[in-house]
Motif scaffolding. Structure first.
Motif, PDB file in Angstrom:
ATOM      1  N   LEU A 175      -6.454 -15.046  18.733  1.00 20.93           N
ATOM      2  CA  LEU A 175      -6.021 -13.725  18.004  1.00 20.93           C
ATOM      3  C   LEU A 175      -6.127 -12.692  19.171  1.00 20.93           C
ATOM      4  CD1 LEU A 175      -8.125 -13.968  14.768  1.00 20.93           C
ATOM      5  CD2 LEU A 175      -5.733 -14.345  15.019  1.00 20.93           C
ATOM      6  N   PRO A 176      -5.236 -11.749  18.974  1.00 16.97           N
ATOM      7  CA  PRO A 176      -5.450 -10.486  20.077  1.00 16.97           C
ATOM      8  C   PRO A 176      -7.039  -9.984  19.821  1.00 16.97           C
ATOM      9  CG  PRO A 176      -3.669 -10.185  18.458  1.00 16.97           C
ATOM     10  CD  PRO A 176      -4.285 -11.396  17.650  1.00 16.97           C
ATOM     11  N   LEU A 177      -7.378  -9.328  20.828  1.00 15.42           N
ATOM     12  CA  LEU A 177      -8.773  -8.930  21.102  1.00 15.42           C
ATOM     13  C   LEU A 177      -9.073  -7.846  19.934  1.00 15.42           C
ATOM     14  CD1 LEU A 177     -11.355  -9.044  22.716  1.00 15.42           C
ATOM     15  CD2 LEU A 177     -10.216  -7.190  24.034  1.00 15.42           C
ATOM     16  N   TRP A 178      -8.189  -6.832  19.613  1.00 13.62           N
ATOM     17  CA  TRP A 178      -8.363  -6.141  18.482  1.00 13.62           C
ATOM     18  C   TRP A 178      -8.801  -6.800  17.217  1.00 13.62           C
ATOM     19  CZ3 TRP A 178      -5.688  -5.942  14.193  1.00 13.62           C
ATOM     20  CH2 TRP A 178      -4.398  -6.280  14.393  1.00 13.62           C
ATOM     21  N   ALA A 179      -8.066  -7.832  17.100  1.00 11.30           N
ATOM     22  CA  ALA A 179      -8.199  -8.637  15.738  1.00 11.30           C
ATOM     23  C   ALA A 179      -9.680  -9.253  15.633  1.00 11.30           C
ATOM     24  CB  ALA A 179      -7.080  -9.670  15.488  1.00 11.30           C
ATOM     25  N   GLY A 180     -10.011  -9.874  16.692  1.00  8.03           N
ATOM     26  CA  GLY A 180     -11.357 -10.277  16.959  1.00  8.03           C
ATOM     27  C   GLY A 180     -12.332  -9.385  16.681  1.00  8.03           C
ATOM     28  N   TYR A 181     -12.355  -8.138  17.256  1.00  7.15           N
ATOM     29  CA  TYR A 181     -13.243  -7.030  16.855  1.00  7.15           C
ATOM     30  C   TYR A 181     -13.105  -6.618  15.271  1.00  7.15           C
ATOM     31  CZ  TYR A 181     -15.307  -6.586  21.517  1.00  7.15           C
ATOM     32  OH  TYR A 181     -15.857  -6.805  22.818  1.00  7.15           O
ATOM     33  N   LEU A 182     -12.026  -6.753  14.796  1.00  5.14           N
ATOM     34  CA  LEU A 182     -11.879  -6.047  13.477  1.00  5.14           C
ATOM     35  C   LEU A 182     -12.552  -7.295  12.677  1.00  5.14           C
ATOM     36  CD1 LEU A 182     -10.548  -4.227  11.342  1.00  5.14           C
ATOM     37  CD2 LEU A 182      -8.559  -5.682  11.501  1.00  5.14           C
ATOM     38  N   ILE A 183     -12.125  -8.401  12.950  1.00  4.07           N
ATOM     39  CA  ILE A 183     -12.985  -9.473  11.975  1.00  4.07           C
ATOM     40  C   ILE A 183     -14.367  -9.357  12.155  1.00  4.07           C
ATOM     41  CG2 ILE A 183     -13.463 -12.248  11.787  1.00  4.07           C
ATOM     42  CD1 ILE A 183     -10.435 -12.274  12.383  1.00  4.07           C
ATOM     43  N   VAL A 184     -15.051  -9.252  13.278  1.00  6.12           N
ATOM     44  CA  VAL A 184     -16.468  -9.233  13.373  1.00  6.12           C
ATOM     45  C   VAL A 184     -17.134  -7.915  12.823  1.00  6.12           C
ATOM     46  CG1 VAL A 184     -18.503  -8.853  15.059  1.00  6.12           C
ATOM     47  CG2 VAL A 184     -16.685 -10.649  15.543  1.00  6.12           C
ATOM     48  N   THR A 185     -16.300  -6.721  12.737  1.00  5.14           N
ATOM     49  CA  THR A 185     -16.768  -5.513  12.417  1.00  5.14           C
ATOM     50  C   THR A 185     -16.837  -5.506  10.821  1.00  5.14           C
ATOM     51  OG1 THR A 185     -15.931  -4.486  14.228  1.00  5.14           O
ATOM     52  CG2 THR A 185     -16.293  -2.947  12.220  1.00  5.14           C
ATOM     53  N   VAL A 186     -15.788  -6.376  10.179  1.00  6.29           N
ATOM     54  CA  VAL A 186     -15.545  -6.572   8.731  1.00  6.29           C
ATOM     55  C   VAL A 186     -16.881  -7.306   8.197  1.00  6.29           C
ATOM     56  CG1 VAL A 186     -14.291  -7.392   6.868  1.00  6.29           C
ATOM     57  CG2 VAL A 186     -13.279  -5.837   8.409  1.00  6.29           C
ATOM     58  N   LEU A 187     -17.035  -8.438   9.031  1.00  5.24           N
ATOM     59  CA  LEU A 187     -18.128  -9.472   8.788  1.00  5.24           C
ATOM     60  C   LEU A 187     -19.535  -8.433   8.792  1.00  5.24           C
ATOM     61  CD1 LEU A 187     -19.052 -12.313   8.024  1.00  5.24           C
ATOM     62  CD2 LEU A 187     -19.198 -12.435  10.649  1.00  5.24           C
ATOM     63  N   MET A 188     -19.788  -7.836   9.676  1.00  2.00           N
ATOM     64  CA  MET A 188     -20.908  -6.958   9.867  1.00  2.00           C
ATOM     65  C   MET A 188     -21.146  -6.178   8.592  1.00  2.00           C
ATOM     66  SD  MET A 188     -21.000  -6.524  13.776  1.00  2.00           S
ATOM     67  CE  MET A 188     -22.368  -5.269  13.683  1.00  2.00           C
ATOM     68  N   PHE A 189     -19.936  -5.390   8.084  1.00  2.00           N
ATOM     69  CA  PHE A 189     -20.195  -4.470   7.283  1.00  2.00           C
ATOM     70  C   PHE A 189     -20.448  -5.164   5.780  1.00  2.00           C
ATOM     71  CE2 PHE A 189     -17.443  -1.008   9.634  1.00  2.00           C
ATOM     72  CZ  PHE A 189     -18.760  -0.258   9.987  1.00  2.00           C
ATOM     73  N   VAL A 190     -19.738  -6.223   5.551  1.00  2.00           N
ATOM     74  CA  VAL A 190     -19.995  -7.148   4.505  1.00  2.00           C
ATOM     75  C   VAL A 190     -21.640  -7.581   4.193  1.00  2.00           C
ATOM     76  CG1 VAL A 190     -19.489  -9.354   3.320  1.00  2.00           C
ATOM     77  CG2 VAL A 190     -17.722  -8.060   3.946  1.00  2.00           C
ATOM     78  N   VAL A 191     -22.230  -8.062   5.369  1.00  2.00           N
ATOM     79  CA  VAL A 191     -23.502  -8.334   5.580  1.00  2.00           C
ATOM     80  C   VAL A 191     -24.475  -7.230   5.150  1.00  2.00           C
ATOM     81  CG1 VAL A 191     -25.224  -9.559   7.169  1.00  2.00           C
ATOM     82  CG2 VAL A 191     -23.067 -10.312   6.944  1.00  2.00           C
ATOM     83  N   ALA A 192     -24.128  -6.051   5.648  1.00  2.00           N
ATOM     84  CA  ALA A 192     -24.860  -4.669   5.686  1.00  2.00           C
ATOM     85  C   ALA A 192     -24.727  -4.478   4.115  1.00  2.00           C
ATOM     86  CB  ALA A 192     -24.259  -3.834   6.449  1.00  2.00           C
ATOM     87  N   GLY A 193     -23.581  -4.511   3.495  1.00  2.00           N
ATOM     88  CA  GLY A 193     -23.347  -4.258   1.853  1.00  2.00           C
ATOM     89  C   GLY A 193     -24.438  -5.007   1.053  1.00  2.00           C
ATOM     90  N   VAL A 194     -24.182  -6.455   1.542  1.00  2.00           N
ATOM     91  CA  VAL A 194     -24.837  -7.279   0.729  1.00  2.00           C
ATOM     92  C   VAL A 194     -26.439  -7.228   0.701  1.00  2.00           C
ATOM     93  CG1 VAL A 194     -25.508  -9.691   0.380  1.00  2.00           C
ATOM     94  CG2 VAL A 194     -23.198  -9.279   0.771  1.00  2.00           C
ATOM     95  N   LEU A 195     -27.269  -6.828   1.976  1.00  2.00           N
ATOM     96  CA  LEU A 195     -28.255  -6.293   2.289  1.00  2.00           C
ATOM     97  C   LEU A 195     -28.789  -5.065   1.499  1.00  2.00           C
ATOM     98  CD1 LEU A 195     -28.736  -7.341   5.892  1.00  2.00           C
ATOM     99  CD2 LEU A 195     -29.585  -8.581   4.026  1.00  2.00           C
ATOM    100  N   ALA A 196     -27.815  -3.990   1.427  1.00  2.00           N
ATOM    101  CA  ALA A 196     -28.135  -2.881   0.801  1.00  2.00           C
ATOM    102  C   ALA A 196     -28.233  -3.041  -0.682  1.00  2.00           C
ATOM    103  CB  ALA A 196     -26.846  -1.854   1.378  1.00  2.00           C
ATOM    104  N   LEU A 197     -27.269  -3.624  -1.403  1.00  2.00           N
ATOM    105  CA  LEU A 197     -27.375  -4.155  -2.780  1.00  2.00           C
ATOM    106  C   LEU A 197     -28.690  -4.791  -3.104  1.00  2.00           C
ATOM    107  CD1 LEU A 197     -23.676  -5.039  -3.498  1.00  2.00           C
ATOM    108  CD2 LEU A 197     -24.707  -2.927  -4.173  1.00  2.00           C
ATOM    109  N   LEU A 198     -29.267  -5.884  -2.272  1.00  2.00           N
ATOM    110  CA  LEU A 198     -30.306  -6.661  -2.348  1.00  2.00           C
ATOM    111  C   LEU A 198     -31.563  -5.479  -2.347  1.00  2.00           C
ATOM    112  CD1 LEU A 198     -29.695  -9.683  -0.549  1.00  2.00           C
ATOM    113  CD2 LEU A 198     -29.705  -9.420  -2.859  1.00  2.00           C
ATOM    114  N   GLY A 199     -31.422  -4.648  -1.425  1.00  2.00           N
ATOM    115  CA  GLY A 199     -32.541  -3.657  -1.268  1.00  2.00           C
ATOM    116  C   GLY A 199     -32.616  -2.683  -2.280  1.00  2.00           C
TER     117      GLY A 199
END
Length: 129
Positions: A76-100
């Protein structure tokens, strides 16, 4: 003339015993202070090392995410790779926040048993008085 007594009086014995006991207690307190100071120094060094390890670990995660974005950029284009990683990190952060949040809501920091026991004690004292 009466022979001179070499025996000590009870008052002298009590005074000597009190003096000896004070010396023992002061020695024990000094030993405890030295042990606590030595232990605190070791805890401080250990905490500093753990803090350094945590910092280096966070830096490692940042590089891991950059690497993952670069790998995705193969397809994919470089920007898309960073976008996917960023979205994945925000999803993990959201799940951890809900669990906390759920864990904090379930926590009962008030010492309910101690409060109830204290109320029972006060009631019993009022009843007796």
């Amino acid at each position: 003339m009466a022979p001179e007594s070499t025996e000590r009086t009870i008052g002298q014995l009590v005074a000597d015993a009190t003096h000896d006991l004070q010396g023992i207690v002061k020695g024990e307190i000094a030993l405890a202070k030295a042990e606590v100071a030595q232990g605190a120094k070791k805890v401080g060094v250990g905490a500093g090392l753990l803090g350094g390890a945590a910092f280096v670990g966070v830096l490692g995660l940042v590089f891991l995410f950059h690497t993952l974005a670069q790998v995705l950029a193969i397809w994919l284009p470089l920007w898309a790779g960073y976008l996917i990683v960023t979205v994945l990190m925000f999803v993990v952060a959201g799940v951890l926040a809900l669990l906390g949040k759920n864990a904090l809501q379930k926590a009962k920091p008030a010492p309910e048993k101690a409060i109830a026991q204290g109320k029972e004690t006060v009631a019993a004292l009022k009843h007796q008085g």
